[in-house]
Design an enzyme around this catalytic site. Structure first.
Site, PDB file in Angstrom:
ATOM      1  CG  ASP A 101      -2.068   0.964   1.104  1.00  0.00           C
ATOM      2  OD1 ASP A 101      -3.092   0.583   0.503  1.00  0.00           O
ATOM      3  OD2 ASP A 101      -1.947   2.104   1.598  1.00  0.00           O
ATOM      4  CG  ASN A 161     -13.968   0.755 -11.570  1.00  0.00           C
ATOM      5  OD1 ASN A 161     -13.992  -0.068 -12.471  1.00  0.00           O
ATOM      6  ND2 ASN A 161     -14.705   0.643 -10.475  1.00  0.00           N
ATOM      7  CG  ASP A 168     -13.356  -2.363 -19.418  1.00  0.00           C
ATOM      8  OD1 ASP A 168     -13.306  -3.602 -19.422  1.00  0.00           O
ATOM      9  OD2 ASP A 168     -14.350  -1.727 -19.028  1.00  0.00           O
ATOM     10  CB  SER A 205     -21.428 -11.842 -15.448  1.00  0.00           C
ATOM     11  OG  SER A 205     -20.925 -11.252 -16.643  1.00  0.00           O
ATOM     12  CB  SER A 206     -21.698 -12.035 -10.081  1.00  0.00           C
ATOM     13  OG  SER A 206     -22.159 -12.564  -8.864  1.00  0.00           O
ATOM     14  NE  ARG A 207     -22.357  -5.376  -8.756  1.00  0.00           N
ATOM     15  CZ  ARG A 207     -21.463  -4.388  -8.880  1.00  0.00           C
ATOM     16  NH1 ARG A 207     -21.325  -3.776 -10.048  1.00  0.00           N
ATOM     17  NH2 ARG A 207     -20.715  -4.027  -7.842  1.00  0.00           N
ATOM     18  CG  HIS A 255     -16.836  -2.695 -14.495  1.00  0.00           C
ATOM     19  ND1 HIS A 255     -17.956  -3.309 -13.996  1.00  0.00           N
ATOM     20  CD2 HIS A 255     -16.264  -2.032 -13.450  1.00  0.00           C
ATOM     21  CE1 HIS A 255     -18.057  -3.045 -12.699  1.00  0.00           C
ATOM     22  NE2 HIS A 255     -17.049  -2.262 -12.345  1.00  0.00           N
TER      23      HIS A 255
END
Length: 321
Positions: free
Chosen positions: A37, A123, A126, A152-154, A178
């Protein structure tokens, strides 16, 4: 990889990175976990906190804090460092800030001797994936983004609210960005192997209330619904990262909707977008090219065009600088 400890590094241990680390440990996916981090104390504290859970999980994972220079022998690096959009619901708004982060970070990782698999979650994922590919010089199969895996899971979760099945009995993919231009490939969504469109046509009395357009909007906005209420999304994407990592380390050959560098697939080049791909030890073993309807193909072209324009905007900024 099978003859040595399976090592994973997470860069950025905020909400997403720490949720992913927790999933990796609870599922015993790797043997060693390196947390990195910008603030070393936070990485150290997260490593210490996670290590205290070893008495309560099935496997043993060595968790340590470290630096980018220690990534030389790591198998998979999960890139979670990024920025949150301010007063906006468009992931592209943080593009230039994130670019600066990765322009500094990736050369340091590559100088460590790293030759494994990058998996990006930051984000706009892509574009970040594409930038990491360019900066690293890696083969395209070794640079992956979480892409539309979470979308896709959503979608599956939303569908099982209308059909009396478990979400894991629904198969289908959200494709493209996305982000705002994503779309479900309805022609390839199945419930228990039966095409969704056939079910809707055959049983209008039972499922006439199911509106595909509304479901597509719900899927696209699901992340923002969470973000506006608690400030971040973490558990879903953390488990998506763990799912992808497990398929890589265990050479599972699972088909997952990820951000992949396209080189002719779906008629697209010089762009990275969410598509189903076979994920194995080498990274992207193969991109699965679905036969889309003419409307879906147009949506794919539009989404890739938006991503490509964002990538080009970065190049223009670089040239001016």
């Amino acid at each position: 990889m099978a003859n040595k400890a399976r090592k994973v590094a997470i860069v950025g241990v905020g909400q997403v990175g720490s949720s992913c680390a927790y999933a990796l440990i609870n599922q015993s996916i790797c043997d060693e976990l390196l947390l990195i981090d910008r603030t070393f104390d936070r990485a150290y504290a997260q490593a210490l906190d996670l290590s205290h859970s070893m008495d309560f999980v099935h496997g043993r994972t060595k968790v340590v804090a470290g630096t980018l220079e220690q990534c030389g022998d790591v198998d998979v690096i999960l890139l979670c460092a990024g920025a949150y959009p301010v007063d906006s619901d468009d992931r592209l708004d943080v593009l230039h800030t994130v670019r600066e982060i990765y322009e500094t970070m990736i050369p340091r990782i590559m100088n460590s001797g790293f030759s494994g698999i990058f998996v990006a979650a930051a984000n706009p994922v892509d574009i970040v994936t594409y930038v990491v590919w360019e900066l690293s010089g890696m083969p395209r199969c070794q640079v992956i983004g979480t892409g539309t895996s979470i979308d896709s899971s959503r979608l599956k979760t939303l569908l099982c609210e209308h059909f009396p099945v478990d979400a894991r009995s629904v198969q289908g993919y959200v494709l493209g960005e996305h982000g705002e231009s994503q779309f479900p490939a309805w022609s390839h969504v199945t419930v228990g192997g039966k095409p969704l469109l056939h079910i809707l046509a055959q049983h209008p009395e039972r499922f006439g209330h199911v509106k595909l357009g509304a479901l597509a909007v719900q899927t696209r906005n699901a992340g923002w619904e969470i973000y506006t209420r608690k400030g971040s999304t973490s558990f879903g994407i953390g488990n998506a990262l763990a799912h992808i990592t497990r398929s890589i380390l265990n050479d599972e050959h699972r088909i997952i909707a990820v951000s992949a560098i396209l080189n002719g697939e779906y008629g697209q080049r010089q762009v990275c977008a969410g598509v189903p791909a076979i994920i194995a030890r080498c990274g992207v073993k193969e991109i699965v090219e679905l036969k889309l309807t003419s409307r879906e193909q147009r949506l794919m072209e539009r989404s890739c065009s938006i991503i490509r324009q964002a990538i080009e905007s970065l190049r223009l900024v670089n040239e001016k600088e």
